[in-house]
Design a protein around this motif. Sequence first.
Motif, PDB file in Angstrom:
ATOM      1  N   LEU A 220     -28.046  55.261 123.425  1.00 45.57           N
ATOM      2  CA  LEU A 220     -28.931  54.102 123.441  1.00 45.57           C
ATOM      3  C   LEU A 220     -28.277  53.024 124.219  1.00 45.57           C
ATOM      4  CD1 LEU A 220     -31.618  52.919 122.259  1.00 45.57           C
ATOM      5  CD2 LEU A 220     -30.440  52.500 120.327  1.00 45.57           C
ATOM      6  N   ALA A 221     -26.695  52.853 124.011  1.00 46.06           N
ATOM      7  CA  ALA A 221     -25.996  51.726 124.801  1.00 46.06           C
ATOM      8  C   ALA A 221     -26.216  52.068 126.339  1.00 46.06           C
ATOM      9  CB  ALA A 221     -24.642  51.989 124.297  1.00 46.06           C
ATOM     10  N   ALA A 293     -12.530  51.773 118.990  1.00 49.44           N
ATOM     11  CA  ALA A 293     -12.400  51.192 120.220  1.00 49.44           C
ATOM     12  C   ALA A 293     -12.902  52.100 121.331  1.00 49.44           C
ATOM     13  CB  ALA A 293     -10.701  51.762 120.430  1.00 49.44           C
ATOM     14  N   ASP A 294     -13.078  53.492 120.954  1.00 44.09           N
ATOM     15  CA  ASP A 294     -14.176  54.071 121.915  1.00 44.09           C
ATOM     16  C   ASP A 294     -15.359  53.810 122.089  1.00 44.09           C
ATOM     17  OD1 ASP A 294     -14.554  56.725 123.574  1.00 44.09           O
ATOM     18  OD2 ASP A 294     -15.782  57.409 122.012  1.00 44.09           O
ATOM     19  N   LEU A 295     -15.989  53.643 120.974  1.00 40.77           N
ATOM     20  CA  LEU A 295     -17.499  53.016 120.749  1.00 40.77           C
ATOM     21  C   LEU A 295     -17.617  51.929 121.518  1.00 40.77           C
ATOM     22  CD1 LEU A 295     -18.652  54.235 117.259  1.00 40.77           C
ATOM     23  CD2 LEU A 295     -19.287  55.345 119.380  1.00 40.77           C
ATOM     24  N   ALA A 296     -16.606  50.869 121.342  1.00 41.92           N
ATOM     25  CA  ALA A 296     -16.857  49.696 121.835  1.00 41.92           C
ATOM     26  C   ALA A 296     -16.610  49.670 123.315  1.00 41.92           C
ATOM     27  CB  ALA A 296     -15.577  48.720 121.115  1.00 41.92           C
ATOM     28  N   GLY A 297     -15.721  50.476 123.853  1.00 43.59           N
ATOM     29  CA  GLY A 297     -15.492  50.766 125.279  1.00 43.59           C
ATOM     30  C   GLY A 297     -16.904  51.187 125.633  1.00 43.59           C
ATOM     31  N   TYR A 485      -6.109  41.497 110.945  1.00 44.46           N
ATOM     32  CA  TYR A 485      -6.095  42.643 111.968  1.00 44.46           C
ATOM     33  C   TYR A 485      -7.614  43.362 111.722  1.00 44.46           C
ATOM     34  CZ  TYR A 485      -1.465  42.762 113.530  1.00 44.46           C
ATOM     35  OH  TYR A 485      -0.170  42.133 114.000  1.00 44.46           O
ATOM     36  N   GLN A 486      -8.151  43.408 110.318  1.00 42.64           N
ATOM     37  CA  GLN A 486      -9.493  44.339 109.889  1.00 42.64           C
ATOM     38  C   GLN A 486     -10.337  44.382 110.730  1.00 42.64           C
ATOM     39  OE1 GLN A 486     -10.853  43.481 106.155  1.00 42.64           O
ATOM     40  NE2 GLN A 486     -11.908  45.431 105.932  1.00 42.64           N
ATOM     41  N   GLN A 487     -11.092  43.342 111.060  1.00 42.42           N
ATOM     42  CA  GLN A 487     -12.197  43.122 111.986  1.00 42.42           C
ATOM     43  C   GLN A 487     -12.056  43.389 113.490  1.00 42.42           C
ATOM     44  OE1 GLN A 487     -15.007  43.112 110.738  1.00 42.42           O
ATOM     45  NE2 GLN A 487     -14.565  42.858 108.634  1.00 42.42           N
ATOM     46  N   SER A 488     -10.724  43.156 113.924  1.00 43.61           N
ATOM     47  CA  SER A 488     -10.471  43.551 115.315  1.00 43.61           C
ATOM     48  C   SER A 488     -10.508  45.045 115.490  1.00 43.61           C
ATOM     49  CB  SER A 488      -9.236  42.668 115.791  1.00 43.61           C
ATOM     50  OG  SER A 488      -9.158  41.413 115.771  1.00 43.61           O
ATOM     51  N   PHE A 489      -9.897  45.676 114.456  1.00 41.71           N
ATOM     52  CA  PHE A 489      -9.942  47.352 114.526  1.00 41.71           C
ATOM     53  C   PHE A 489     -11.395  47.611 114.503  1.00 41.71           C
ATOM     54  CE2 PHE A 489      -5.273  47.187 113.111  1.00 41.71           C
ATOM     55  CZ  PHE A 489      -4.605  47.560 114.376  1.00 41.71           C
ATOM     56  N   ALA A 490     -12.127  47.064 113.432  1.00 45.65           N
ATOM     57  CA  ALA A 490     -13.529  47.906 113.209  1.00 45.65           C
ATOM     58  C   ALA A 490     -14.286  47.521 114.540  1.00 45.65           C
ATOM     59  CB  ALA A 490     -14.183  46.765 112.209  1.00 45.65           C
ATOM     60  N   LEU A 491     -14.035  46.610 115.401  1.00 49.68           N
ATOM     61  CA  LEU A 491     -14.759  46.157 116.612  1.00 49.68           C
ATOM     62  C   LEU A 491     -14.143  46.553 117.714  1.00 49.68           C
ATOM     63  CD1 LEU A 491     -15.862  42.625 115.500  1.00 49.68           C
ATOM     64  CD2 LEU A 491     -17.565  44.719 115.655  1.00 49.68           C
ATOM     65  N   GLY A 492     -13.147  47.615 117.775  1.00 46.50           N
ATOM     66  CA  GLY A 492     -12.545  48.155 118.673  1.00 46.50           C
ATOM     67  C   GLY A 492     -12.012  47.027 119.820  1.00 46.50           C
TER      68      GLY A 492
END
Length: 534
Positions: A220-221, A293-297, A485-492
């Motif tokens: 979809l992306a 991180a993969d999904l964000a990329g 740190y939490q949300q930064s990791f969650a959003l890659g």
Amino acid sequence: MKKRMKKIVGAILAATMTVSMVACGDSSGSANTINGKTTAEGSDDSAISADSPYAGKGFNFSTPETIVMYVLGDRPADMDAVLEKANSEYFEPNLNTTLDIEFLNWSDYATKYSLLLSGGEQVDLIYTASWCYYNDEVAAGAFKKLDNEFIQTYLPYTYAELPEEAWKEIAINGDVYAVPKGKATFTAYNGAVVRQDLIDKYSLTTPDSWDNFKTYLEELANLQSETGVTALNTNANREQLFTLFCQENTLQGVTEGYDFLYQANNSEKAPAPEDIEYAYMSDYYTDYALQMADLAGKGVWSANAINDTTDSQSYFENGTSGAFVWNSSVFTAGDNLESSGLGTYAVYDVTPDTKRSRGAYSVDATAITEKSADPERAALVLDYMKSDVDLNRLLLGGIEGTHYELDADGNRVTLDKAADYPWNGWAWAINRQDEPDEAGLDERAVAYGEHCDEMEFIPEQTGFTFDPSPVQNQYTAVQSVVSEYQQSFALGIYGKDTEKSIEEFHQALKDAGVDAFTEEFIKQYTEYKAANGI
């Protein structure tokens, strides 16, 4: 389905306890009984209706009061009309009290919650939960401790209705600081609502597993420039994918609110102490962070998501998100999408073979604040809204005949004005077991619910609670690091530097005292396990 209402030996609220209530007012009144115990003589209920469920119970209602309650969410359009009816027909005639309900929006509750409790604003009642600062604010001394005498006296009907299990689940080291809801549901198990119309149009992968769901998002992306739809419009307000990741790996929380996990492998057996890990120090979390991180990329969500304050559910409802991940509220999001004519939806159980437990009663609760000028009146207001069926349904779903109606079978029918006061849009902490089911429930929701019932399990350690006070400084410091740190990791956000950032995160946790925190948690769990023979 297994019975949840276990008999708790030595329950924290003993029904046999008989204590005297110290009441204000004239000393010439006669004694009354409530929950089998005698209240103090000297009451004044001349200002309330003789038909009030609290009349003749030994309370003093001579002075009119205003009780301020804070809840989470967006204020419904018809909130004022509902509150006016609640006050004029219930609280004012029967408690000589006016209730004011204020809302903390999803976009800013995280920053305002603690400030509200520590500031000068009037706050008598406030929504809380294991995920909404219950443990933190108890440690900070913001919530009133509710002992047996107080509960039986000022929450008499709630005390009579709630199962002992509910009180045990909300307790911290045997002490109660909030009143839990009266209904246990699968609030901690998440599914995914997706755009079925886009799946059909573009022959996208059916998201019926964790891997297939990620593939669907990636496909979809790649179509965003054509569809105008972000694959997963997420942000820092809701961490949508960690729960799904845990379900995929059969990771189960040991108890509510402290982020200690173990791999249950669909077994109800209590974990061995050595199998318990602090989530953020585990290899599982590293794997999760790398996948995010993969999904964000791959552009699954906006690169600016961490600064977005719009609620993720609304993105799906307005057609700009290809998925929304949450509990059974995903069906509400799907219904709203379809009713707007913006697309069609399907809900997928992305981890259909994973056992699931009902959320604890303590998942949603209401606390009486320490700074309340009249905690007794606040408790009576809470008791009334939880125990009176008509008042409860008014607050839960709005005005009968305007927002909903009940059919001949007692099921709830949604009316045209329902959008101005959605059912259970904010009142989760006052849910009752006898809440009416929705009439003509979508067969998709029925099937999903039936599968959850079939896959229910109750881990042996259910009922264990942790008391952080022996390591309060370390616990507070660890929570601060996690929040950083939490949300930064969650959003890659860290991208290719994720592994390096995880190492920095782990070191910061160690510096904050995570080892001592973990050691104390394991110690208390081991003692609980031995004491309960599990």
